[in-house]
Write a protein that holds these residues in place. Sequence first.
Motif, mmCIF file in Angstrom:
data_model
loop_
_atom_site.group_PDB
_atom_site.id
_atom_site.type_symbol
_atom_site.label_atom_id
_atom_site.label_comp_id
_atom_site.label_asym_id
_atom_site.label_seq_id
_atom_site.Cartn_x
_atom_site.Cartn_y
_atom_site.Cartn_z
ATOM 1 N N ASP A 186 -8.418 12.906 -12.553
ATOM 2 C CA ASP A 186 -7.590 12.126 -11.646
ATOM 3 C C ASP A 186 -8.341 11.676 -10.395
ATOM 4 O O ASP A 186 -7.760 11.495 -9.337
ATOM 5 C CB ASP A 186 -6.306 12.880 -11.291
ATOM 6 C CG ASP A 186 -6.581 14.305 -10.876
ATOM 7 O OD1 ASP A 186 -7.779 14.637 -10.734
ATOM 8 O OD2 ASP A 186 -5.619 15.069 -10.711
ATOM 9 N N SER A 187 -9.655 11.485 -10.529
ATOM 10 C CA SER A 187 -10.426 10.951 -9.412
ATOM 11 C C SER A 187 -11.149 9.699 -9.852
ATOM 12 O O SER A 187 -11.294 9.438 -11.049
ATOM 13 C CB SER A 187 -11.493 11.927 -8.940
ATOM 14 O OG SER A 187 -10.944 13.163 -8.660
ATOM 15 N N PRO B 106 1.114 7.903 -6.555
ATOM 16 C CA PRO B 106 0.086 8.548 -5.734
ATOM 17 C C PRO B 106 -1.234 8.747 -6.480
ATOM 18 O O PRO B 106 -2.296 8.631 -5.880
ATOM 19 C CB PRO B 106 0.718 9.892 -5.355
ATOM 20 C CG PRO B 106 1.872 10.081 -6.266
ATOM 21 C CD PRO B 106 2.328 8.730 -6.675
ATOM 22 N N LEU B 107 -1.134 9.006 -7.789
ATOM 23 C CA LEU B 107 -2.362 9.203 -8.563
ATOM 24 C C LEU B 107 -3.223 7.941 -8.499
ATOM 25 O O LEU B 107 -4.436 8.008 -8.272
ATOM 26 C CB LEU B 107 -1.970 9.520 -10.009
ATOM 27 C CG LEU B 107 -3.123 9.801 -10.962
ATOM 28 C CD1 LEU B 107 -3.803 11.100 -10.580
ATOM 29 C CD2 LEU B 107 -2.631 9.860 -12.400
ATOM 30 N N TYR C 8 -13.532 1.330 -2.060
ATOM 31 C CA TYR C 8 -13.754 1.786 -0.688
ATOM 32 C C TYR C 8 -14.383 0.710 0.194
ATOM 33 O O TYR C 8 -13.864 0.371 1.263
ATOM 34 C CB TYR C 8 -14.667 3.019 -0.736
ATOM 35 C CG TYR C 8 -14.810 3.732 0.580
ATOM 36 C CD1 TYR C 8 -14.017 4.815 0.877
ATOM 37 C CD2 TYR C 8 -15.715 3.291 1.523
ATOM 38 C CE1 TYR C 8 -14.128 5.456 2.081
ATOM 39 C CE2 TYR C 8 -15.836 3.922 2.735
ATOM 40 C CZ TYR C 8 -15.040 5.009 3.018
ATOM 41 O OH TYR C 8 -15.161 5.633 4.221
ATOM 42 N N ALA D 52 3.150 7.833 -12.087
ATOM 43 C CA ALA D 52 4.338 7.819 -11.233
ATOM 44 C C ALA D 52 4.612 9.171 -10.605
ATOM 45 O O ALA D 52 4.335 10.217 -11.183
ATOM 46 C CB ALA D 52 5.546 7.373 -12.047
ATOM 47 N N LEU E 260 1.291 4.357 -2.591
ATOM 48 C CA LEU E 260 1.119 5.754 -2.179
ATOM 49 C C LEU E 260 2.321 6.597 -2.600
ATOM 50 O O LEU E 260 2.174 7.700 -3.130
ATOM 51 C CB LEU E 260 0.920 5.822 -0.664
ATOM 52 C CG LEU E 260 0.940 7.223 -0.028
ATOM 53 C CD1 LEU E 260 -0.226 8.061 -0.529
ATOM 54 C CD2 LEU E 260 0.873 7.142 1.494
ATOM 55 N N VAL F 279 -12.229 -2.502 0.618
ATOM 56 C CA VAL F 279 -11.047 -2.225 1.445
ATOM 57 C C VAL F 279 -11.441 -2.128 2.917
ATOM 58 O O VAL F 279 -10.793 -2.720 3.784
ATOM 59 C CB VAL F 279 -10.333 -0.935 0.973
ATOM 60 C CG1 VAL F 279 -9.326 -0.459 1.999
ATOM 61 C CG2 VAL F 279 -9.639 -1.169 -0.357
ATOM 62 N N VAL G 118 -7.995 3.411 -4.020
ATOM 63 C CA VAL G 118 -8.525 3.189 -2.674
ATOM 64 C C VAL G 118 -9.975 3.665 -2.572
ATOM 65 O O VAL G 118 -10.834 2.917 -2.094
ATOM 66 C CB VAL G 118 -7.598 3.798 -1.597
ATOM 67 C CG1 VAL G 118 -8.159 3.558 -0.210
ATOM 68 C CG2 VAL G 118 -6.207 3.216 -1.694
ATOM 69 N N PRO G 119 -10.332 4.882 -3.060
ATOM 70 C CA PRO G 119 -11.757 5.226 -3.061
ATOM 71 C C PRO G 119 -12.602 4.309 -3.960
ATOM 72 O O PRO G 119 -13.751 4.012 -3.627
ATOM 73 C CB PRO G 119 -11.783 6.662 -3.608
ATOM 74 C CG PRO G 119 -10.426 7.195 -3.360
ATOM 75 C CD PRO G 119 -9.498 6.037 -3.467
ATOM 76 N N PRO H 1 -19.326 3.284 -5.523
ATOM 77 C CA PRO H 1 -18.647 2.373 -4.588
ATOM 78 C C PRO H 1 -19.182 0.948 -4.690
ATOM 79 O O PRO H 1 -18.554 0.030 -4.185
ATOM 80 C CB PRO H 1 -18.952 2.971 -3.211
ATOM 81 C CG PRO H 1 -19.557 4.293 -3.438
ATOM 82 C CD PRO H 1 -20.007 4.384 -4.845
ATOM 83 N N TYR I 212 -3.035 5.508 -6.237
ATOM 84 C CA TYR I 212 -3.497 5.284 -4.863
ATOM 85 C C TYR I 212 -4.772 6.076 -4.606
ATOM 86 O O TYR I 212 -5.744 5.564 -4.056
ATOM 87 C CB TYR I 212 -2.387 5.686 -3.892
ATOM 88 C CG TYR I 212 -2.718 5.543 -2.419
ATOM 89 C CD1 TYR I 212 -2.399 4.386 -1.724
ATOM 90 C CD2 TYR I 212 -3.336 6.581 -1.720
ATOM 91 C CE1 TYR I 212 -2.678 4.265 -0.376
ATOM 92 C CE2 TYR I 212 -3.630 6.464 -0.370
ATOM 93 C CZ TYR I 212 -3.292 5.303 0.296
ATOM 94 O OH TYR I 212 -3.586 5.185 1.630
ATOM 95 N N GLY I 213 -4.760 7.344 -5.037
ATOM 96 C CA GLY I 213 -5.909 8.213 -4.789
ATOM 97 C C GLY I 213 -7.134 7.856 -5.607
ATOM 98 O O GLY I 213 -8.227 8.339 -5.330
ATOM 99 N N ILE I 214 -6.969 7.032 -6.644
ATOM 100 C CA ILE I 214 -8.133 6.575 -7.399
ATOM 101 C C ILE I 214 -8.587 5.206 -6.916
ATOM 102 O O ILE I 214 -9.778 4.955 -6.712
ATOM 103 C CB ILE I 214 -7.803 6.528 -8.912
ATOM 104 C CG1 ILE I 214 -7.534 7.947 -9.427
ATOM 105 C CG2 ILE I 214 -8.950 5.887 -9.696
ATOM 106 C CD1 ILE I 214 -7.056 7.994 -10.861
ATOM 107 N N ALA J 250 0.836 -1.201 0.000
ATOM 108 C CA ALA J 250 0.000 0.000 0.000
ATOM 109 C C ALA J 250 0.874 1.255 0.000
ATOM 110 O O ALA J 250 0.602 2.219 -0.717
ATOM 111 C CB ALA J 250 -0.919 0.007 1.221
#
Lengths: 469, 331
Positions: free
Chosen positions: B143-144, B71-72, B82, B290, B67, B85, B78-79, B149, B74-76, B63
């Motif tokens: 980037d979201s 990071p991009l 959701y 990256a 991150l 996880v 994990v939500p 969910p 990770y931020g997509i 994980a």
Amino acid sequence: MHDLDPLILARLQFAFTISFHIIFPTISIGLALFLAIVEALWLKTGDLVYRQIYRFWLNIFAMSFGIGVVTGIVMSFQFGLTFAKFAQLAGPVIGPLIGYEALTAFFLEAGFLGIMLFGESRVGPKLHFFATCMVALGTTISTAWILAANSWMQTPAGVAWDHGRLIVTDWWRVIDNPSWSVRLPHMLLAAYLTAAFLVSGVSAWYLLRGRETTFARRTLSLGMAAACILIAAQVFVGDHVGTTLVKYQPAKLQAAEGWWDKTTPSPTPYLWIIVPDQAGQRNRFQMGTPYFGSIWLTRSLHGTIGGLRNTPVDQQPRMVLVFYSFKIMLALGMTMFTIAVISLWLRWHGRLYSARWFLRTLVVMTPSGVVATLGGWYMAEIGRQPFVITGMMRTADAVSPVPAATLLSTLIAFVCVYAVFFGAFLIFTLRLIRRGPVGLPPHALPSGSLKRDLRPEIAGVQPYLSGTE
Amino acid sequence: MDLPLLSALFLMFALTMYVMLDGFDLGVGVLLLPQRDQQVRNRMVDAIAPTWDGNETWLIMAALTLLAGFPLAYGILVPAFYIPVVLMLLSLGLRGVSFEFRHNSATSRRRWDFVFAGGSLIAAWAQGLVVGGLIQGVDTDLDSFGGSPLDAFSPFCLLAGVTVVAGYATLGVGWLRLKGEDATRAFARRHQRWLPLAFLGMTIITGAIAISIQPNLAVSWRDHRIALSCCLIAFAACGLGIAWLAGRDDVDDRIGFGLALAMMLSGVVALGLSFFPYVIPFRITLWQAASAASTQEFLLIGALVVTPVVLAYSAFAYKVFRGRTPAEGWY
Ligand code: HDD
Ligand code: HEM
Ligand code: HEM
């Protein structure tokens, strides 16, 4: 459900899971060091009482550590679950720091924890002691990395903006950012103090009941001796933390001291109770000790400090929360200090184990370290608001694009499951305490690693290190 | 040097370690469900108690690599996942604390064993939901995450979840047969006959459905056909091998477990190859997600220097607890 605010829910969820997590690391960090010291004493003196102390606290340590681990795993996903935008911006900075924490600390703890908990009959006493030390070292390293990450959020350094992204220009400045070097010792001391008051409180309870006297005296003596040194250091370090804040996060300290006016009256009283009116930027009511504010904060009789109005309204934290979290920590710190002084006096007069009012106070103080730690963290985190990274990103811009209803239902799930953890931890810990430390299990005696146990000439007649025997 | 590729390899390494090591822990947990005998259950938990924490740390490592390095993504991701996880985290949590709590409670041990088994089952299944969700595709909006969910609860994902449970259980029986004595070993042998076959069958079914719902998979499979064929042959051969050897008493118990590890490894490699070069399958590549070079370098230096040390003392921890689990536990 359209009126639920995802921002509030995300903050609540993050705050709840991290507050719950930190309770257990605090206990684990402190107890790990305590166990390492006790095991060292046992190896050195061969005195069985140390072994009994080790065995007893090892069990409670294992439970606390277990909860620390599983709630910590949650935290490494929480950045994405609740604050995905923060993760995307700050991931390149704090990600490697926490990654190094996993590499250098989590694996170390986990690798040697098994040997520490289950390995006594499989490895020699020296190797077992080594494992205990590695676990204690791991918790310390872990604290250093996570505080680097959090301190960077408080006082960012070593990065540059590049097309809306953060690029690290100097890793050493990211780690050794302006507040890390004072907050790290403050947190470590907090954890050690927590353990010192925890073990002392439990021993005091035994002494009040006239049970397990040898065990309890020895533990209390160790615990209070440690507390005396630690709290003196903590008050000193805490003062330094405050001085650093004045320079880098003035709004936080302004809120923590409870003043609104741009400059306070001279001489400045030290406020203990306030009823602030954030909208009106004033206190409805305030009460304090005259002169003490000038003396403590400016080291002079008539010095003045600045109030929260020095900070633009849209960059102010909520005063009431910051103020009271700080006062809780401060009040507990001063109480601990007083108790430490009294303990020295009682020890001098040989009444440390018999003054019942003192023992009762210690029982009440058993969880004080945890409460002070939470108070300190609330001050640090809420005082940083409205920013998640001071001056760089606002919390409101950091939230994950997750529907409020989802956030709410998982928040409820976290609360329910964590309540089970907490309830079970309390029940089992209280049960272990009520049962008391057990003697040596008979089947352990013939095993090679315990051959000291077979030498009663060492075990029986050791003089006690201190106390009134 | 291609830093994002190296970071991705380290991420895959951590994930593979996790799947193989915590896989057998979770598998043993799931296998508590069909086991009625309290003594045997105690031995089963003892067989994983000293080392589970280190195994789970690989999940954290994965994980955090995501991150730091991507990071991009990770931020997509994990939500996007959701609910699976959170399900996984809560189940892993309940299971983790059960280790300590069952140990401290003689009277309610059965109840904690149930929590332990249920937690293992749901955690494994939730991980399968994520695998299924990755295959079927994640909706992105700039980037979201742009989907719902509940996307990860499609019938296909539910099926992928079951497949992962079967895989972990296959690892679990291998470990139990290796660590258990008498009743525990016999129990493991019995289930070793059919579990690898079930895992194999489920994987084939899941794969067949996958290719029908995700057209990009076919392209990717054509691109990597040689490597993928090798993985699949190895996968099937290991599965059949375990089931065949399960009935024979003259082979070393280590072979069954080794084959199960190899089976899992080839499965993970095949999955990784199918997704390459995407971190968010068929939408965002490694290089697009990256982080900057300064971060990749710092992370990789740590990974390269420290990982060998970690592997060395983790192996040492396993060595301390080698051999069959003693009948009275580790104390
Ligand atoms: C002051 C110390 C401290 C603080 C502020 C935190 N932690 Fe923590 N954490 C520890 C000190 C610690 C520890 C002492 O290392 C623990 C506690 C007990 C334990 O098992 O290790 C731990 C466990 C722990 C684990 C499991 C490690 C394992 O498997 O051994 C993870 C993944 C995290 N933490 C992650 C986090 C994150 C992401 C945090 C912030 C948001 C965080 N922790 C705050
Ligand atoms: C009595 C003197 C003390 C003073 C003057 C003091 C001062 C401070 C200050 C100013 C902060 C805020 C740091 C920030 O926001 O960055 C802080 C945080 C904190 N304090 Fe204290 N403190 C004292 C005692 C204690 C005690 C007794 C404990 C616990 C046993 C404790 C635990 C903490 C913790 C855990 C934090 C949050 C971590 C951090 O921000 O470093 N403090 N303290
Ligand atoms: C361990 C003790 C900690 C406690 C008790 C704590 C407490 C809190 C609280 C109460 C909040 C909510 C503040 C608010 O919204 O008003 C918060 C927010 C946050 N904290 Fe901490 N925190 C701790 C450590 C950390 C660490 C070590 C990190 C990162 C490395 C961290 C990162 C964050 C983030 C990302 C937020 C969300 C954004 C925000 O609300 O500012 N925290 N924390």
